[in-house]
Design an enzyme around this catalytic site. Sequence first.
Site, PDB file in Angstrom:
ATOM      1  N   TYR A   1       0.793  -1.129   0.146  1.00  0.00           N
ATOM      2  CA  TYR A   1       0.053  -0.059  -0.092  1.00  0.00           C
ATOM      3  C   TYR A   1       0.854   1.162   0.086  1.00  0.00           C
ATOM      4  CZ  TYR A   1      -3.282   3.608   1.894  1.00  0.00           C
ATOM      5  OH  TYR A   1      -4.080   4.605   1.915  1.00  0.00           O
TER       6      TYR A   1
ATOM      7  N   ASP B   1       9.454   3.262  -0.070  1.00  0.00           N
ATOM      8  CA  ASP B   1       8.464   3.840   0.641  1.00  0.00           C
ATOM      9  C   ASP B   1       8.475   3.498   2.185  1.00  0.00           C
ATOM     10  OD1 ASP B   1       6.227   4.715   2.252  1.00  0.00           O
ATOM     11  OD2 ASP B   1       4.692   3.594   0.470  1.00  0.00           O
TER      12      ASP B   1
ATOM     13  N   LYS C   1       4.060   9.918   8.767  1.00  0.00           N
ATOM     14  CA  LYS C   1       3.894   9.532  10.060  1.00  0.00           C
ATOM     15  C   LYS C   1       4.590  10.125  11.047  1.00  0.00           C
ATOM     16  CE  LYS C   1       1.214   6.309   8.242  1.00  0.00           C
ATOM     17  NZ  LYS C   1      -0.595   6.177   8.333  1.00  0.00           N
TER      18      LYS C   1
END
Length: 386
Positions: free
Chosen positions: A138, A222, A249
């Site tokens: 994802y 990522d 994050k």
Amino acid sequence: MTSADGLFARAVDVMPGGNTRTTVFVAPHPPYARRGEGPYVIDSTGHRTIDCNNNYTALIHGHADREILQAATAAAAQGTAFGLPTGYEVEMAEVLRARTGLQQWRFCNSGTEAVMMMVRGARAHTGRDLIVRFDGSYHGTYDGVVSAQAAGVPGGVARDVLVLPQNDIDAFGDAMARYGHRVAAVLLDLMPNRAGLTPVSGDFVAAARRLASDCGALLTIDEVITFRLGVGGLHHQYGVTPDLVSLGKVIGGGYPVGAVGGRAEVLKSFSPLDDGSVAWGGTFSANPVTMAAGMAALRRFDACEVAELNARGDELRRRLSATGLAVNGRGSLLRLLVEDVQRTWWRLYEAGVLAGTNGLLALSTAMSDGDIEQIEQGVVRACAGR
């Protein structure tokens, strides 16, 4: 106090499905948070849980951390955002360079946007269009990194994206031999959450580095979720140097953030000092509040803190596995592998543990030994159906 059902009745009248984030939905509808205190979340009914969701791994120091709030408040008092760059973003870029060794940085407002920026930069640098990504990973909600069959995604997107099986070196090698001359970037998540937090093999990562370089493509990693697993990110532990990396994050201290870092030669594509640069704005990108909060969070999350939190996660994973539960992950990130995820989520919630809606558990430094014990007990009780 407003009940969850009361809030939901109001919410569905003004928002499709009653909220803004698909990832937090659990049927019949999720509880609504009222406040957070350290490692705890209290919902609109007064129910308190230990937060193992931590806004999908972002809150590394839990809720309402005093030092982070002080940093954010001090920055906000001088102005929350400007139509000019500030020293805050310079300092944050220096902090990230010191942690990762990656030369240059640009900022945005989310992990999704960071991946978008990274892909755009890779295409601009190479002059190619094709992106290679891996099934089950994802990378946010950008059209180019979700399923080509997803609702609302134009059919033409699939022409410029090649999806391969994770950890299959032969399939990867064959694809690069055939299409490598068209590949701008290989987009890799080293421990994809959607794929069950199963770490990618070291051999596969080494192959990705070699094949990308051999074909003149960029290796883009990522680390929006996995950056918390090492001072410089998970890629350091694999011994691989990406051309570009996307972060989010934990680097925002609880505020909206995204970042792309990498080789100066590649990021030069974004430089307004050079002809033909990629134009990329963002009204709140690198805003002082986020940068100040993020730097406060990262400076606290030093090598000792990283090691201690990872050790806690590894020990919790070992103890849960010893009870017969299937648990994946690494360090402070765990993933419960259960058949009925939704039912387990509600059982966990009732047992006082807030997990991700896919079984994700993300620890924070705000948790005490007693909290970790309660998490273990709650998970065992919920997964046993008691």
